[in-house]
Enzyme design. Sequence first.
Site, PDB file in Angstrom:
ATOM      1  N   HIS A 134       0.818  -1.211   0.000  1.00 15.67           N
ATOM      2  CA  HIS A 134       0.000   0.000   0.000  1.00 15.67           C
ATOM      3  C   HIS A 134       0.852   1.262   0.000  1.00 15.67           C
ATOM      4  CE1 HIS A 134       0.649   0.941   4.325  1.00 15.67           C
ATOM      5  NE2 HIS A 134       0.666  -0.360   4.499  1.00 15.67           N
ATOM      6  N   CYS A 176       2.705  -5.048   6.917  1.00 13.85           N
ATOM      7  CA  CYS A 176       2.387  -4.786   5.524  1.00 13.85           C
ATOM      8  C   CYS A 176       3.540  -4.051   4.838  1.00 13.85           C
ATOM      9  CB  CYS A 176       1.092  -3.974   5.419  1.00 13.85           C
ATOM     10  SG  CYS A 176      -0.390  -4.967   5.688  1.00 13.85           S
TER      11      CYS A 176
END
Length: 555
Positions: free
Chosen positions: A452, A471
């Site tokens: 992301h 992440c």
Amino acid sequence: MVLMRSVRRLSARFGLAGAFAFFVFTTPAAVLAQTAASQTDAPPGADLAATEPQTPIAIAIQNAMPADLPTGLQQYYEHRVFAPVWFDQTGVKEDAHLAIAAMAGANEHALNPNNYGPLELAQQTETAKTPEEWARFDLELSRQFLRYATHLSSGRVQPNKINKALNLFPDRPEPKSFFENAEQAVDFSAFLDSLPPQSDNYARLKRRLAQYREKAEAGGFTSVPDGDVLKPGMTDARIPFLRERLIEEDIQIASNHSGDIYDGDLVEAVKTFQDHHGLATDGVIGKNTLARLNVPIQDKLIQMELNMERRRWMRDDLGDFYVFVNLADQNLKVVRDGKTVHTTRVVVGKPYHATPVFSDQLEYVEINPFWNVPYSIATKEYLPKLKQNPSALSSKKIRVFQDDSEIAPTRVAWNSYSGGNFPFRLRQDPGDGNALGRIKFMFPNEFNIYIHDTPSKSLFSRAERAYSHGCIRASNPFALADILLADNNSTAGHWEQIRDSGKRTVIKPRVPVEVHLTYLTAWMNKDGSTHFRKDIYDRDDVLLKALRRAMTDNL
């Protein structure tokens, strides 16, 4: 005797670690001629594949089958009516010669030849006399060859068993089909060559390992003495040591740099060294750069050997179009049709939020995403803030939901809740301040890991970028979207226009894109440069210990 002498010579010189040439060895006809009285003219391997299974050697093999022999290997022998695999009426087969030679040269692949007993197997070909002794030889060679092939093709250890964060499950050879394929091979040497990973990355690292071993035998690396921080333009008596050390690392220094001044091409060579070791490429020789310069060559050999094991866990073919993230390198690249078409820096998980290793497929890209706050972050980081101030998260545009209904945070008795009884879901609205930034790349998985954007861009300038909760944050993610969604008939700036509209939008790629999250601390690039990275998650140490424990393990 020729093979025996050669194996012994290699054992004495290299501990069975050197390249192993093919040496023919034979079994005397008198030894092979020992069989039942009705077959006095036939050696133990005669007629073993015929319909009559009750030859002395077949009976001996059937009786000698150890209880712990892999089931598939037992089935293979049963299928061939217990006929020997590695010798026949003419003597020991050439395939046996080649198999023993390959195991003796296993160190070329960072495997320990002594685990497969080539010296003992070669010795048995000279000492075996009875059907029982030949039976034990045949079964032992089959067992060891299967172990060798398994280690070479899929690794000595199974990654998920030594570290649950390594979600890789390499295919291990099924014994019966493996031996059937070996038997049917027209060229057994080619069959042996097909066992290790067939990727260029593996071949390059194998070649580099051999070169570094030669350097180690020649004396290793020159040590650069400790001293003050060395900056471009300074004069220092350590410069000759530094120059020699860089040359040993195969880093070219364009000019014949001499003297004690740290400048010019020597500074550029240091920057190259820093780049190859994941350091800030500023040309300044401070504590970290000096420490990397003085890493013993034996440590680098071990690091390369560990990463050859990791390469054996990986598929040879990663796909026609894929994302490859090296967590240790903290970089991402996109490869299409064998060519790298995009690279970017990434931020990965902190050591105590280590990003796992696994492969998946990109399912969709979401622009202007919500951020559904993970339960652990909600309870460990945000709940204490809500207990102090129920409106603490309003400025972050984080809203509270229970059973899909939004609840005003000021109406919740937050002190009544803890990590064990937290019934709420926290969700952050899209926008510039969203923790996921303005775009995310989803490959749904059990670890809730994805790639992301991020509103915090400053971390990308750092040499070490392990700061997330697991992440992967990508630098310039809309350039990444342009590459991954190139087949979606988009024009330049299309995805940024959607971003600027503020509309939450989901796009599915029209062409399959595989995603591989890996952990490699040593590799060799196509340009010949050798790269080493800091073991940020201590996975090298875990793997090294596991391999040492596995030294005496059976399959």
